[in-house]
Enzyme design. Sequence first.
Site, short mmCIF file in Angstrom:
data_model
loop_
_atom_site.label_atom_id
_atom_site.label_comp_id
_atom_site.label_asym_id
_atom_site.label_seq_id
_atom_site.Cartn_x
_atom_site.Cartn_y
_atom_site.Cartn_z
N ARG A 1 3.01 -3.70 0.78
CA ARG A 1 4.12 -4.25 1.58
C ARG A 1 5.07 -3.15 2.03
O ARG A 1 5.73 -3.28 3.06
CB ARG A 1 4.82 -5.35 0.79
CG ARG A 1 5.42 -4.90 -0.50
CD ARG A 1 5.67 -6.05 -1.47
NE ARG A 1 4.45 -6.49 -2.15
CZ ARG A 1 4.39 -7.50 -3.00
NH1 ARG A 1 5.47 -8.19 -3.29
NH2 ARG A 1 3.25 -7.82 -3.58
N LYS B 1 -2.53 0.55 -12.93
CA LYS B 1 -3.43 -0.60 -13.12
C LYS B 1 -4.28 -0.40 -14.37
O LYS B 1 -4.51 0.74 -14.77
CB LYS B 1 -4.38 -0.71 -11.91
CG LYS B 1 -3.76 -1.26 -10.66
CD LYS B 1 -4.82 -1.41 -9.56
CE LYS B 1 -4.20 -1.93 -8.28
NZ LYS B 1 -3.68 -3.29 -8.37
N ASP C 1 -9.00 -0.54 -1.08
CA ASP C 1 -7.66 -1.02 -0.69
C ASP C 1 -7.28 -0.53 0.71
O ASP C 1 -6.18 -0.80 1.19
CB ASP C 1 -6.63 -0.56 -1.74
CG ASP C 1 -5.44 -1.51 -1.85
OD1 ASP C 1 -5.57 -2.68 -1.43
OD2 ASP C 1 -4.39 -1.06 -2.34
#
Length: 507
Positions: free
Chosen positions: A361, A287, A298
């Site tokens: 995910r 990032k 997170d």
Amino acid sequence: MKQMIKVKVSAKKAELETVKTDMLIVGVFEGQKTNKLCKQLDRKLNGAIKKIINLGDFTGKLFSKAVIYTDRKIASERIMLVGLGEKKNATLDILRKVCCFAAKEAVNMKVQSIAVAVHPDMDGKIGKDKCGKAIAEAIHFGAYRYDEFVSGEENGRSKSLTASIIDSDAAAVRKLSAGAKTGDVVGRWQNYARSIANKPANVMYPAQVASEARKIVRQIKGLSYTVFDENQLKQKKMGGILAVGQGSEHRPAMIILKYSPPAAANQKPTALVGKAITFDSGGISLKPAAGMGEMKMDKSGGAAVLGAMAAIAQLGLNVKVYGIICAAENAPSGKSYRPGDIITTYSKKTVEVQNTDAEGRLVLSDGIHYAKELGAETIVDLATLTGACMVALGVHKAGVLGNDEKLISKLKLASEQAGEPIWHLPSGEEYAEEIKSKIADLKNIGSRWGGACTAAAFIGQFAEGAKWAHLDIAPMMEAGGVYKKIAAAGSLGFGVRLLTEFLELKS
Ligand code: BES
Ligand code: ZN
Ligand code: ZN
């Protein structure tokens, strides 16, 4: 380490003039010259409230305040008038937010005790039990600030806050009290979730999340827990969570909490699955530096699951629930997973990694598959999953997606009652098409557009066969919008109230 502020909220029968407290809190609608409570107080105060309003020093504008020193003309040292805004806009949500604001201000003033007098027009409209619950939750919420690493005893805040929701009528107090008891529990565990999310990644890494879960299980009756450490994850071939965690010195862990009271033994279980990336650097798909530190939060989905499990157990709800927390640190190193890697998830579905920053995910895919193995009929996952969800919704609502309209409706109802807003985003085959890979069963990113929907479509592949909903809580990860005014900076602990309410509706 410094203790977080201790907050206790309860309802009690008391009169405005004689209640012993550091500060009496009274709500006033915008543009109203007076109200029943103010009139009653003004009789003792020689019209001090009327005067402050007539002078225009206090207008009742939403989130405004005025403090009046009572000179001991009543038992309370001070009165804080708080603006409720226009009467036509008065809702349960406004009541929550105003109480949150009031508690925050009280704590800044280093006040140790408050008494909240509910505006008669408010609880009449909403119902006293709901009011009691919302006020209790809101006082916890507003009193909180994350300052555990700031030196100094109190750091410009009260050490503790004892709040009483007062009414002069015994029957009213009974109703307020029923709500306040629940709200006191939920509010406390929401602040707990905020603290877990707020803790930096050098302190709160996967093994520490597991140790928090252990502490909760020891503390609250009715919960049990299992942790899969890296070796067990390997034995079970949980390839999603392993891949995400493999670059970090902090090993990944899947933490499973179980709440199954005897009366619910025959129920089909619900599973809450939380993303707990203790730090999301993006991995090899690193990032940008700006704002990267916020990615300590997170783990907010996992923190909310931890808080909600504790709350439902303490409330003794009649539901059978698993809490599954997928904890890993997403770090770049020589051992990290890479773009181009193909991994085999716990479900045996293979995934082509196209971006290591789409890691949530992957950990959830294993958690959700495991939830199905545990027999979960309903699965709700919570994750700070996509920046795209923030692009779509801003910082005011979380996204909800899933494969079962009824489940989504129930979550929306719970969301409204809990004051944690969610918005239904679309799902469909078109989105699932985008995450098909040519060289594996799936790939972990879709096209440039609709990132919240393609992310959910990916997770949905692993939820097939169960009633499933996904809450993308990235928009609500940290205090933005109105919360900048009424609450502390950092985590909102979003999801604790919503999940608890959802399971209350079920029980
Ligand atoms: N944890 C982030 C999503 C996020 C961003 C949460 C900002 C809260 C605030 C997630 O793991 C992520 O990096 N998602 C990527 C997905 C992309 C690579 C497809 C994103 O949103 O950019
Ligand atoms: Zn990421
Ligand atoms: Zn992430």
